[in-house]
Design a protein around this motif. Structure first.
Motif, PDB file in Angstrom:
ATOM      1  N   ILE A 156       0.861  -1.175   0.000  1.00 14.66           N
ATOM      2  CA  ILE A 156       0.000   0.000   0.000  1.00 14.66           C
ATOM      3  C   ILE A 156       0.898   1.226   0.000  1.00 14.66           C
ATOM      4  N   ASP A 157       0.729   2.073  -0.989  1.00 13.43           N
ATOM      5  CA  ASP A 157       1.549   3.273  -1.106  1.00 13.43           C
ATOM      6  C   ASP A 157       0.787   4.475  -0.558  1.00 13.43           C
ATOM      7  N   VAL A 158       1.447   5.239   0.309  1.00 15.51           N
ATOM      8  CA  VAL A 158       0.872   6.478   0.849  1.00 15.51           C
ATOM      9  C   VAL A 158       1.639   7.650   0.258  1.00 15.51           C
ATOM     10  N   ALA A 159       0.898   8.614  -0.268  1.00 18.69           N
ATOM     11  CA  ALA A 159       1.541   9.763  -0.901  1.00 18.69           C
ATOM     12  C   ALA A 159       0.724  11.023  -0.661  1.00 18.69           C
ATOM     13  N   ALA A 160       1.408  12.161  -0.739  1.00 16.81           N
ATOM     14  CA  ALA A 160       0.718  13.446  -0.651  1.00 16.81           C
ATOM     15  C   ALA A 160      -0.170  13.608  -1.882  1.00 16.81           C
ATOM     16  N   ALA A 161      -1.394  14.065  -1.658  1.00 19.59           N
ATOM     17  CA  ALA A 161      -2.321  14.257  -2.780  1.00 19.59           C
ATOM     18  C   ALA A 161      -2.025  15.565  -3.496  1.00 19.59           C
ATOM     19  N   ARG A 162      -2.241  15.552  -4.797  1.00 20.02           N
ATOM     20  CA  ARG A 162      -2.078  16.745  -5.628  1.00 20.02           C
ATOM     21  C   ARG A 162      -3.423  17.032  -6.303  1.00 20.02           C
ATOM     22  N   ARG A 163      -3.508  18.182  -6.957  1.00 16.57           N
ATOM     23  CA  ARG A 163      -4.762  18.579  -7.598  1.00 16.57           C
ATOM     24  C   ARG A 163      -5.325  17.512  -8.546  1.00 16.57           C
ATOM     25  N   PRO A 164      -4.497  16.834  -9.353  1.00 17.89           N
ATOM     26  CA  PRO A 164      -5.051  15.801 -10.238  1.00 17.89           C
ATOM     27  C   PRO A 164      -5.675  14.607  -9.503  1.00 17.89           C
ATOM     28  N   ASP A 165      -5.367  14.464  -8.190  1.00 20.27           N
ATOM     29  CA  ASP A 165      -5.923  13.355  -7.405  1.00 20.27           C
ATOM     30  C   ASP A 165      -7.306  13.651  -6.841  1.00 20.27           C
ATOM     31  N   VAL A 166      -7.750  14.904  -6.941  1.00 19.33           N
ATOM     32  CA  VAL A 166      -8.977  15.315  -6.259  1.00 19.33           C
ATOM     33  C   VAL A 166     -10.185  14.500  -6.706  1.00 19.33           C
ATOM     34  N   LYS A 167     -10.326  14.270  -7.981  1.00 21.24           N
ATOM     35  CA  LYS A 167     -11.498  13.539  -8.477  1.00 21.24           C
ATOM     36  C   LYS A 167     -11.553  12.122  -7.895  1.00 21.24           C
ATOM     37  N   ALA A 168     -10.427  11.426  -7.929  1.00 18.97           N
ATOM     38  CA  ALA A 168     -10.405  10.051  -7.422  1.00 18.97           C
ATOM     39  C   ALA A 168     -10.617   9.997  -5.918  1.00 18.97           C
ATOM     40  N   LEU A 169      -9.947  10.875  -5.188  1.00 19.72           N
ATOM     41  CA  LEU A 169     -10.072  10.814  -3.722  1.00 19.72           C
ATOM     42  C   LEU A 169     -11.462  11.239  -3.259  1.00 19.72           C
ATOM     43  N   SER A 170     -12.079  12.203  -3.955  1.00 16.65           N
ATOM     44  CA  SER A 170     -13.420  12.630  -3.557  1.00 16.65           C
ATOM     45  C   SER A 170     -14.460  11.552  -3.863  1.00 16.65           C
ATOM     46  N   ARG A 171     -14.224  10.787  -4.919  1.00 12.69           N
ATOM     47  CA  ARG A 171     -15.126   9.676  -5.233  1.00 12.69           C
ATOM     48  C   ARG A 171     -15.001   8.587  -4.163  1.00 12.69           C
ATOM     49  N   VAL A 172     -13.773   8.296  -3.750  1.00  9.95           N
ATOM     50  CA  VAL A 172     -13.539   7.298  -2.699  1.00  9.95           C
ATOM     51  C   VAL A 172     -14.187   7.738  -1.384  1.00  9.95           C
ATOM     52  N   LEU A 173     -13.990   9.004  -1.009  1.00  7.08           N
ATOM     53  CA  LEU A 173     -14.578   9.490   0.244  1.00  7.08           C
ATOM     54  C   LEU A 173     -16.103   9.512   0.171  1.00  7.08           C
ATOM     55  N   GLY A 174     -16.642   9.817  -0.997  1.00  7.00           N
ATOM     56  CA  GLY A 174     -18.088   9.785  -1.166  1.00  7.00           C
ATOM     57  C   GLY A 174     -18.649   8.399  -0.908  1.00  7.00           C
ATOM     58  N   ARG A 175     -17.973   7.384  -1.426  1.00  6.48           N
ATOM     59  CA  ARG A 175     -18.408   6.008  -1.197  1.00  6.48           C
ATOM     60  C   ARG A 175     -18.211   5.610   0.274  1.00  6.48           C
ATOM     61  N   ALA A 176     -17.111   6.063   0.865  1.00  7.10           N
ATOM     62  CA  ALA A 176     -16.812   5.711   2.251  1.00  7.10           C
ATOM     63  C   ALA A 176     -17.844   6.277   3.218  1.00  7.10           C
ATOM     64  N   PHE A 177     -18.357   7.477   2.920  1.00  9.74           N
ATOM     65  CA  PHE A 177     -19.264   8.161   3.841  1.00  9.74           C
ATOM     66  C   PHE A 177     -20.736   8.032   3.459  1.00  9.74           C
ATOM     67  N   PHE A 178     -21.035   7.181   2.507  1.00  7.45           N
ATOM     68  CA  PHE A 178     -22.423   7.044   2.063  1.00  7.45           C
ATOM     69  C   PHE A 178     -23.364   6.666   3.208  1.00  7.45           C
ATOM     70  N   ASP A 179     -22.911   5.783   4.110  1.00  8.16           N
ATOM     71  CA  ASP A 179     -23.762   5.336   5.219  1.00  8.16           C
ATOM     72  C   ASP A 179     -23.388   5.995   6.542  1.00  8.16           C
ATOM     73  N   ASP A 180     -22.656   7.091   6.462  1.00  8.29           N
ATOM     74  CA  ASP A 180     -22.270   7.818   7.669  1.00  8.29           C
ATOM     75  C   ASP A 180     -23.494   8.539   8.254  1.00  8.29           C
ATOM     76  N   PRO A 181     -23.733   8.416   9.575  1.00  8.33           N
ATOM     77  CA  PRO A 181     -24.934   9.011  10.170  1.00  8.33           C
ATOM     78  C   PRO A 181     -25.061  10.517   9.957  1.00  8.33           C
ATOM     79  N   VAL A 182     -23.949  11.248  10.024  1.00  6.88           N
ATOM     80  CA  VAL A 182     -24.006  12.695   9.832  1.00  6.88           C
ATOM     81  C   VAL A 182     -24.361  13.029   8.390  1.00  6.88           C
ATOM     82  N   MET A 183     -23.730  12.337   7.448  1.00  6.58           N
ATOM     83  CA  MET A 183     -24.019  12.591   6.039  1.00  6.58           C
ATOM     84  C   MET A 183     -25.453  12.182   5.681  1.00  6.58           C
ATOM     85  N   MET A 184     -25.929  11.095   6.283  1.00  5.36           N
ATOM     86  CA  MET A 184     -27.302  10.653   6.036  1.00  5.36           C
ATOM     87  C   MET A 184     -28.301  11.660   6.589  1.00  5.36           C
ATOM     88  N   TRP A 185     -27.951  12.310   7.696  1.00  4.79           N
ATOM     89  CA  TRP A 185     -28.830  13.316   8.278  1.00  4.79           C
ATOM     90  C   TRP A 185     -28.821  14.582   7.415  1.00  4.79           C
TER      91      TRP A 185
END
Length: 201
Positions: free
Chosen positions: A3-32
């Motif tokens: 598993i590689d960990v790296a500092a995110a750059r502007r071109p990574d925003v689309k991929a990381l925001s999609r991942v976080l969107g999926r990760a927080f789909f069932d989050d109680p705060v986001m659902m509220w």
């Protein structure tokens, strides 16, 4: 595979925001904040992209964990003294937030204001968001991200702070040395968040 960990750059925003969107789909705060499932699916990546692009990237503390070039998890940190968004950042994020939240924007503001009101003033690293794509959850991506930044916290002698929006995640953060210091409940039947603080080791 590593598993590689790296500092995110502007071109990574689309991929990381999609991942976080999926990760927080069932989050109680986001659902509220966005009760409709279909709308939340499209709203969350837009919200996380705006936050990352207009605030977090400038702090140079956004990290992604990936394997074979594919982002599996992301963490949005603020360095000490930088957790408050500026008026300029707020204005830049506002159009994306309004588009994503539509009629629920007031709920998002209520959550944000509650968190700001109770945020610790002592200088610290702030873990605002961390999440793994459900497809790789449990495979060590989140752990790699936590270790990467917490090692730096310890090297600097700096504490860390987060709010867990899921009670089931509290135990996960305890394993990294965080302790529960308080609970925040959104008024009007909203969800509860657990404030957690980690002293440097």
């Amino acid at each position: 595979m590593t598993i590689d960990v790296a500092a995110a750059r502007r071109p990574d925003v689309k991929a990381l925001s999609r991942v976080l969107g999926r990760a927080f789909f069932d989050d109680p705060v986001m659902m509220w904040m966005v009760p409709d499932d279909a709308r939340r699916t499209s709203a969350l990546p837009r919200i996380f992209a705006a936050m990352t692009r207009h605030h977090f990237l400038a702090g140079e503390a956004v990290e992604v964990a990936g394997r074979a070039g594919k982002v599996g998890a992301a963490a949005l940190w603020d360095p000490p003294g930088r957790w408050k968004t500026t008026t300029r950042e707020d204005l830049a994020m506002m159009p994306s937030f309004l588009l994503a939240m539509r009629g629920e924007a007031k709920r998002g503001m209520e959550v944000s204001e509650l968190m700001k009101e109770h945020h610790p003033e002592e200088p610290h690293w702030y873990l605002a968001v961390i999440g793994s794509d459900p497809d790789v959850r449990g495979a060590g991506f989140g752990q790699a991200l936590m270790a990467s930044r917490l090692d730096r916290c310890d090297a600097e002698g700096a504490p860390a702070y987060l709010e867990s929006t899921k009670e089931s995640n509290v135990g996960y953060y305890l394993r990294f040395g965080f302790e529960v210091t308080g609970e925040l409940t959104v008024p009007g039947g909203g969800p509860t968040m657990w404030q957690m603080w980690r002293a440097p080791r």
